[in-house]
Design a protein around this motif. Structure first.
Motif, PDB file in Angstrom:
ATOM      1  N   ALA A 535      47.580  43.443  40.471  1.00  0.00           N
ATOM      2  CA  ALA A 535      47.685  42.946  41.839  1.00  0.00           C
ATOM      3  C   ALA A 535      47.332  41.470  41.926  1.00  0.00           C
ATOM      4  CB  ALA A 535      46.767  43.766  42.750  1.00  0.00           C
ATOM      5  N   LEU A 536      46.362  41.030  41.111  1.00  0.00           N
ATOM      6  CA  LEU A 536      45.918  39.636  41.163  1.00  0.00           C
ATOM      7  C   LEU A 536      47.014  38.680  40.708  1.00  0.00           C
ATOM      8  CD1 LEU A 536      43.490  37.799  41.735  1.00  0.00           C
ATOM      9  CD2 LEU A 536      42.768  38.143  39.357  1.00  0.00           C
ATOM     10  N   ARG A 537      47.885  39.126  39.826  1.00  0.00           N
ATOM     11  CA  ARG A 537      48.932  38.255  39.308  1.00  0.00           C
ATOM     12  C   ARG A 537      49.916  37.810  40.385  1.00  0.00           C
ATOM     13  NH1 ARG A 537      49.021  37.733  33.892  1.00  0.00           N
ATOM     14  NH2 ARG A 537      47.685  39.156  32.693  1.00  0.00           N
ATOM     15  N   GLY A 543      50.618  35.761  49.497  1.00  0.00           N
ATOM     16  CA  GLY A 543      49.828  35.267  50.613  1.00  0.00           C
ATOM     17  C   GLY A 543      48.554  36.038  50.874  1.00  0.00           C
ATOM     18  N   GLU A 544      48.006  36.681  49.834  1.00  0.00           N
ATOM     19  CA  GLU A 544      46.795  37.472  50.022  1.00  0.00           C
ATOM     20  C   GLU A 544      45.530  36.643  49.852  1.00  0.00           C
ATOM     21  OE1 GLU A 544      47.227  40.544  47.142  1.00  0.00           O
ATOM     22  OE2 GLU A 544      49.130  41.276  47.957  1.00  0.00           O
ATOM     23  N   MET A 545      45.650  35.438  49.286  1.00  0.00           N
ATOM     24  CA  MET A 545      44.496  34.568  49.077  1.00  0.00           C
ATOM     25  C   MET A 545      44.308  33.641  50.285  1.00  0.00           C
ATOM     26  SD  MET A 545      43.105  35.109  46.074  1.00  0.00           S
ATOM     27  CE  MET A 545      43.426  35.751  44.424  1.00  0.00           C
ATOM     28  N   HIS A 546      43.065  33.372  50.587  1.00  0.00           N
ATOM     29  CA  HIS A 546      42.754  32.390  51.611  1.00  0.00           C
ATOM     30  C   HIS A 546      41.414  31.751  51.280  1.00  0.00           C
ATOM     31  CE1 HIS A 546      40.625  35.955  53.110  1.00  0.00           C
ATOM     32  NE2 HIS A 546      39.779  35.103  53.668  1.00  0.00           N
ATOM     33  N   LEU A 547      41.116  30.629  51.955  1.00  0.00           N
ATOM     34  CA  LEU A 547      39.872  29.902  51.711  1.00  0.00           C
ATOM     35  C   LEU A 547      38.959  29.980  52.923  1.00  0.00           C
ATOM     36  CD1 LEU A 547      41.131  26.620  49.951  1.00  0.00           C
ATOM     37  CD2 LEU A 547      40.263  28.714  48.903  1.00  0.00           C
ATOM     38  N   ASN A 548      37.689  30.198  52.658  1.00  0.00           N
ATOM     39  CA  ASN A 548      36.641  30.016  53.654  1.00  0.00           C
ATOM     40  C   ASN A 548      35.866  28.754  53.292  1.00  0.00           C
ATOM     41  OD1 ASN A 548      37.434  32.289  54.988  1.00  0.00           O
ATOM     42  ND2 ASN A 548      35.678  33.546  54.407  1.00  0.00           N
ATOM     43  N   TYR A 549      35.216  28.172  54.291  1.00  0.00           N
ATOM     44  CA  TYR A 549      34.539  26.904  54.079  1.00  0.00           C
ATOM     45  C   TYR A 549      33.085  27.023  54.540  1.00  0.00           C
ATOM     46  CZ  TYR A 549      39.317  25.208  53.560  1.00  0.00           C
ATOM     47  OH  TYR A 549      40.614  25.033  53.141  1.00  0.00           O
ATOM     48  N   HIS A 571      43.389  42.301  49.859  1.00  0.00           N
ATOM     49  CA  HIS A 571      44.551  43.055  49.380  1.00  0.00           C
ATOM     50  C   HIS A 571      44.965  44.064  50.440  1.00  0.00           C
ATOM     51  CE1 HIS A 571      46.887  45.904  46.888  1.00  0.00           C
ATOM     52  NE2 HIS A 571      47.150  44.842  46.157  1.00  0.00           N
ATOM     53  N   PRO A 572      46.277  44.256  50.660  1.00  0.00           N
ATOM     54  CA  PRO A 572      46.715  45.198  51.704  1.00  0.00           C
ATOM     55  C   PRO A 572      46.276  46.631  51.464  1.00  0.00           C
ATOM     56  CG  PRO A 572      48.571  44.458  50.323  1.00  0.00           C
ATOM     57  CD  PRO A 572      47.400  43.591  50.002  1.00  0.00           C
ATOM     58  N   GLU A 573      46.038  47.009  50.211  1.00  0.00           N
ATOM     59  CA  GLU A 573      45.620  48.386  49.914  1.00  0.00           C
ATOM     60  C   GLU A 573      44.127  48.475  49.607  1.00  0.00           C
ATOM     61  OE1 GLU A 573      46.519  51.909  46.595  1.00  0.00           O
ATOM     62  OE2 GLU A 573      47.812  50.122  46.714  1.00  0.00           O
ATOM     63  N   PHE A 574      43.603  47.536  48.843  1.00  0.00           N
ATOM     64  CA  PHE A 574      42.197  47.586  48.440  1.00  0.00           C
ATOM     65  C   PHE A 574      41.263  46.933  49.441  1.00  0.00           C
ATOM     66  CE2 PHE A 574      44.486  47.083  44.197  1.00  0.00           C
ATOM     67  CZ  PHE A 574      44.672  48.439  44.076  1.00  0.00           C
ATOM     68  N   GLY A 575      41.819  46.184  50.398  1.00  0.00           N
ATOM     69  CA  GLY A 575      40.981  45.494  51.361  1.00  0.00           C
ATOM     70  C   GLY A 575      40.391  44.232  50.764  1.00  0.00           C
ATOM     71  N   PHE A 582      36.781  39.708  41.215  1.00  0.00           N
ATOM     72  CA  PHE A 582      38.105  39.233  40.811  1.00  0.00           C
ATOM     73  C   PHE A 582      38.074  37.886  40.084  1.00  0.00           C
ATOM     74  CE2 PHE A 582      38.103  37.258  45.118  1.00  0.00           C
ATOM     75  CZ  PHE A 582      38.554  35.982  44.816  1.00  0.00           C
ATOM     76  N   VAL A 583      37.031  37.051  40.289  1.00  0.00           N
ATOM     77  CA  VAL A 583      36.991  35.766  39.583  1.00  0.00           C
ATOM     78  C   VAL A 583      36.814  35.959  38.071  1.00  0.00           C
ATOM     79  CG1 VAL A 583      35.718  33.602  39.301  1.00  0.00           C
ATOM     80  CG2 VAL A 583      36.275  34.445  41.593  1.00  0.00           C
TER      81      VAL A 583
END
Length: 787
Positions: A535-537, A543-549, A571-575, A582-583
Motif C-alpha cells: 500500500a505504501l508504494r 493522495g493518501e499522504m499529507h503534511l501536518n505542521y 489509508h482508506p482501509e487501514f485508517g 510506516f517510516v
C-alpha cells in the motif's frame, strides 16, 4: 573371413515350435527379447483388429437381419464386441508395451485370444448357416474371408493366436459352405484358409528372424566395444576382467593385474572378491560397494558403473565396474565378463567440487546449501521419530560499522574470528554455518531439550559479543538470534527458516543483543508489514499522504519562528497509520527517497504561501543525503515554489555521518551554498561525535525530548547534558531547540537552561495545513503562538 566369423553373421535358424510358443529352445538365441517384440508388435494393431471385429459384426448383422431374429443377432454382436475388446485391452497392457523381455507363458496365453475370437466368429456360419440363401451365404463368406485376411496381415507377429483364429473360423465356414452351397466353393474356402495359415507363419518367422539378427548384432557390438576400449586406450586405467562360475579370476588381464600391483599369475584362480577386498578379506569389514558387487555376482545380475574402494599398495583407490553374466551353448552359467576403470582422480575432483559447493570459502563453515540439506534431514528424522529439531538464525550487530570504517579486509578477518568462536560452541548435535554476509545459522538435530537450546542461543550472544583484537584495533560487535523449533514452527525446512527469520527480525527490532523464539503473531506482523509495504508504494500517487505542521517558537517570547513539517498517512482501509510504523518500513523498502522528495516539494510550496519570514523544517533521511542529486532536487523545489532558501531548514541526524566514504558531507555543503539552513536532530541519542560539528555549518542543534522529560523530573544527568549542549551550541554560534515541551513548567525550565527555541504540545500539536497557514498569518500580525 574365417568360417567362424562367417557363421556369426549367418542368418539365424528359427525353430517353428519356438516361434509358435510351444517350447523354449536350448540354443544360444535369447528368446526373451524376441517374445517381447512379438507381443509389442501385436499391441500396435490391437485397436485396428478391434475395429475390424466391430465392422465385421455390423456387416454380418446387416446380411442376416432379414433371416435371423434381431435379438439373436444383437446378442451375438455384443459377444463379438466383448471378446474383441478383451483381446485388445489385454494386448495393450503396460507390461506388453514396455517389456524388454517376455516369458514362454506370455506367448502361449495368446492362444486363448485366437480360440475366443474363432469361437464367436464360428457362430454365424454354424448357427445361422441353414437359414440363409445363396446370396446371403456369399456375403457371409466375403465378410469372414476379409476378417481372416485382416487378422493374418495385422496379427502375424503372434502366429499361434492368428493361426488358431483363422483355422477355427475357416473350418466353420468350410463346413457351412459344404452343407448349403456347392462343394467347389467349400474347397476354395478351405484352400484360402490353408494359404492364410502359411502366410501367417511365414510373416511371423520373418519378424523373429529380424529381431534375432538385431540381438546378435547388439551382442557383437558390445564385445567389439570392450575390445576396442581395451586396445585403443593403452595409456588409461581401463581394463577387461573375467571370472568363472565359482567367481574366481580367470585369465587375469595384464592391465587389471598392474592396477592391483600384483603378478597376473598369482591371482589366477583366486576368488575375485578376495582380490578386491585386500586386507579386509580376513576381518570381513567390507565396504558397501563390495557387498553390492558380491550380491550382483551371487544373483547373476548385470551391473553398470558400480563404484567401490580398492586398497592398492596401502593407498585407497576408487574403481568403477561394469559386467554381464555369460552362458554357454547349453544355457549354463559360466561366469562374468566386464570392464573396470580407475576413477580415483575423477572422484577426488567431484568431492572437491561438492565441498566447494557446500562450504563457505571465507570461513570454511557449511554454507546455505549444506545447512538446508542438513535441516531437511533433521526435519525428516524429527517427523519419523516424533521428536523435534531447531534452527537458529544469527545476525551480527554493528558489523556494518566495522566494514564501513575499517574496510572489508578487516571485516573478513572479523568474520573468521566469529566463525571460530561459534564452532567452539557446537557439539555433535549441532551444525553451524554461514548464510552469507554477516549472517550465520545453527541446525540443532535433536531439540527436545528446549532449555538447552535457549542456553546455547544466549551462549552464542555472549561469546560473539566479547571484544576482538584485529590489526591493533579493539572491535566490539554483538549478535541477535532468532529461534524456531520444528515441526512446531514449520512443517518444512523452508517454513522453519522463515519462522527463524521472523524471530530474528523481532530480536533486531528490539535493539539487538538478544534472542527471541518464533511466535505465531510474528507471522501476522510480517504479513501486515507486507500488506503495508504494498500500500505504501502507491500512497503518494493515490493522495493518501499529507503534511501536518508543528510550531517552533522562541523560548523567551513564544514568538512563532517556524514549523516542522511532519508526514502523515491515512489509508482508506487501514485508517491513520503511525509514522513509527510506516517510516522504518519505507526505509527498509527503499521508498524514502521518493517520499522524501514529495515531502520537501510540498512543504516548500506551502511555506511559500506564508506571507512572513517563518521557516519550514523538513526531516531528511540519510538515504537521501547519500544521493549526489539531492542538492539539485532541493534547488529545483525552491525555484518551483518561489520559497527563499533561508526559510528552508533541513533536519538531519547523526547517523548520516557514520558511513565510510559517504557523500553526505559534500551534499550538505552544496545545500548550504544554496543558503538553506541545517539543523542537527536528536543530538546526544546516537553516536555524538563532535568532529562533524566542526566541519558542517549547522544553524541549530535540537535536544531530544527524552532529555527534556528527564530534566523536568530533576534528573541531574539530563540537566547536565542540556547545559552542555547549550554551551557547545553557543560557542559554535548555533541555536538550540528543545523538543517535547508539553507543560509550562518544562517551558520555563528549558528557558532557564538557555535553550533558544522550543517545540512541543504546549505550544501546539501538529496542525493541518489550513490551521498552520492561519497561525502563520496571525504571527505575521504580531501574535504569539503560546496557548
Amino acid at each position: 573371413m574365417t568360417s567362424q566369423t562367417t557363421s556369426q553373421f549367418a542368418r539365424p535358424r528359427i525353430d517353428a515350435r519356438a516361434l509358435l510358443g510351444l517350447y523354449d529352445p536350448a540354443d544360444t538365441t535369447d528368446w526373451g527379447p524376441i517374445r517381447a517384440a512379438q507381443l509389442h508388435a501385436g499391441s500396435q494393431l490391437a485397436l485396428f483388429m478391434l475395429a475390424a471385429n466391430v465392422i465385421g459384426a455390423s456387416l454380418v448383422t446387416m446380411i442376416l437381419a432379414p433371416l435371423v431374429p434381431l435379438w439373436q443377432l444383437a446378442g451375438w454382436s455384443a459377444l463379438v464386441a466383448a471378446a474383441g475388446a478383451a483381446v485388445a485391452f489385454r494386448r495393450l497392457a503396460r507390461r506388453h508395451r514396455e517389456a524388454v523381455t517376455a516369458s514362454l507363458s506370455d506367448v502361449r496365453d495368446t492362444l486363448f485370444d485366437g480360440i475366443a475370437l474363432g469361437a464367436v466368429w464360428s457362430i454365424p456360419p454354424l448357427a445361422f448357416g441353414h437359414l440363409v440363401d445363396a446370396s446371403a451365404a456369399l456375403g457371409l463368406w466375403i465378410v469372414l474371408s476379409l476378417l481372416m485376411t485382416a487378422s493374418a496381415v495385422a496379427m502375424a507377429a503372434l502366429p499361434m493366436a492368428t493361426i488358431t483364429f483363422v483355422s477355427i473360423t475357416g473350418a466353420a465356414l468350410v463346413t457351412t459352405l459344404s452343407l448349403i452351397a456347392s462343394p467347389m466353393l467349400a474347397a476354395a474356402s478351405a484352400l484360402f484358409t490353408v494359404l492364410l495359415v502359411m502366410a501367417t507363419f511365414a510373416r511371423g518367422k520373418a519378424l523373429v528372424v529380424i529381431r534375432a539378427g538385431e540381438i546378435a548384432i547388439a551382442d557383437r557390438d558390445e564385445t567389439l566395444s570392450l575390445l576396442l576400449r581395451e586396445t585403443e586406450r593403452e595409456g588409461e586405467a581401463d581394463w577387461l576382467w573375467e571370472i568363472d562360475a565359482q567367481r574366481r579370476v580367470a585369465r587375469a588381464n595384464p592391465r587389471f593385474s598392474k592396477s592391483l600391483g600384483v603378478d597376473p599369475k598369482t591371482i589366477n584362480g583366486t576368488p575375485f572378491l578376495q582380490v578386491l577386498a585386500g586386507p579386509s578379506w580376513e576381518d570381513g569389514n567390507f565396504a558397501p560397494g563390495l557387498r553390492e558387487l558380491a550380491e550382483k555376482l551371487k544373483t547373476r545380475e548385470p551391473f553398470h558403473d558400480l563404484l567401490l574402494p580398492v586398497l592398492v599398495s596401502g593407498e585407497e583407490r576408487w574403481w568403477e565396474m561394469s559386467a554381464s553374466p555369460r552362458f554357454d551353448e547349453s544355457g549354463s552359467f559360466i561366469g562374468f565378463r566386464g570392464v573396470g576403470s580407475d576413477v580415483t582422480e575423477a572422484r577426488k575432483s567431484a568431492d572437491q567440487i561438492s565441498k566447494m559447493a557446500r562450504f563457505d570459502t571465507l570461513t570454511g563453515l557449511p554454507n546455505r546449501l549444506l545447512l538446508n540439506e542438513t535441516l531437511a534431514r533433521a526435519m525428516a528424522e524429527a517427523e519419523k521419530w516424533g521428536s523435534r529439531c531447531a534452527f537458529m538464525m544469527i545476525d551480527l550487530d554493528r558489523f556494518k560499522a566495522v566494514n564501513d570504517t575499517l574496510g572489508h579486509p578487516v571485516g573478513d578477518r572479523l568474520l573468521m574470528r566469529v566463525s571460530e568462536r561459534l564452532k567452539q560452541l557446537m557439539s555433535e548435535n549441532e551444525m553451524v554455518g554461514r548464510l552469507g554476509g554477516d549472517e550465520f545459522a545453527v541446525v540443532v538435530r535433536d531439540a527436545t531439550d528446549t532449555a538447552g537450546i535457549e542456553r546455547l542461543a544466549q551462549a552464542i550472544i555472549d561469546t560473539v559479543s566479547r571484544p576482538y583484537e584485529i590489526d591493533q584495533n579493539t572491535l566490539f560487535i554483538g549478535a541477535s538470534v532468532g529461534l524456531a523449533i520444528g515441526p512446531r514452527d514449520g512443517r518444512t525446512a523452508e517454513m522453519l527458516i522463515r519462522s527463524a527469520d521472523l524471530a530474528l527480525y523481532r530480536s533486531k527490532d528490539s535493539g539487538g543483543g538478544a534472542y527471541h523464539s518464533y511466535e505465531p503473531q510474528l507471522h501476522m506482523a510480517a504479513e501486515e508489514r507486507r500488506v503495508l509495504e504494498i500500500a505504501l508504494r502507491s500512497a503518494v500517487e493515490n493522495g493518501e499522504m499529507h503534511l501536518n505542521y508543528q510550531p517552533v517558537v522562541l523560548a523567551d517570547s513564544g514568538t512563532l519562528r517556524g514549523f516542522e513539517a511532519l508526514l502523515r498517512w491515512t489509508h482508506p482501509e487501514f485508517g491513520v497509520v503511525s509514522p513509527a510504523k510506516f517510516v522504518p518500513l519505507a526505509e527498509d523498502a527503499r521508498l524514502i527517497p521518493a517520499i522524501g522528495e514529495w515531502v520537501l516539494r510540498t512543504a516548500c510550496q506551502e511555506a511559500a504561501k506564508w506571507d512572513s519570514d517563518i521557516r519550514v523544517a523538513v526531516n531528511v533521511s540519510p538515504e537521501q543525503l547519500h544521493s549526489p542529486a539531492f542538492a539539485t532536487m532541493v534547488a529545483q523545489a525552491l525555484a518551483q515554489s518561489g520559497l527563499p532558501a533561508e526559510r528552508l531548514e533541513l533536519e538531519v541526524t547523526e547517523s548520516v555521518f557514520m558511513r565510510e566514504g559517504t557523500q553526505a558531507i559534500h551534499v550538505l555543503e552544496k545545500v548550504l551554498e544554496l543558503g538553506v539552513k541545517l539543523s542537527l536532530d536528536d543530538f546526544g541519542t546516537g553516536y555524538s561525535s563532535l568532529g562533524y560539528l566542526a566541519h558542517t555549518r549547522f544553524s541549530t542543534i535540537k535536544i531530544d525530548r527524552s532529555f527534556v522529560q528527564g530534566a523536568s523530573k530533576g534528573t541531574k544527568e539530563a540537566i547536565a547534558i542540556i547545559r552542555a549542549v547549550v554551551a557547545l551550541a553557543d560557542s559554535l554560534g548555533m541555536a538550540t531547540t528543545a523538543e517535547g515541551v508539553e507543560t509550562e513548567e518544562e517551558h520555563h525550565m528549558v528557558q532557564r537552561l538557555g535553550c533558544t527555541k522550543v517545540q512541543g504540545y504546549y505550544f501546539g500539536r501538529p496542525l493541518p495545513v489550513q490551521e498552520a497557514r492561519a497561525l502563520a498569518i496571525r504571527a505575521s500580525s504580531g501574535e504569539t503562538a503560546a496557548a
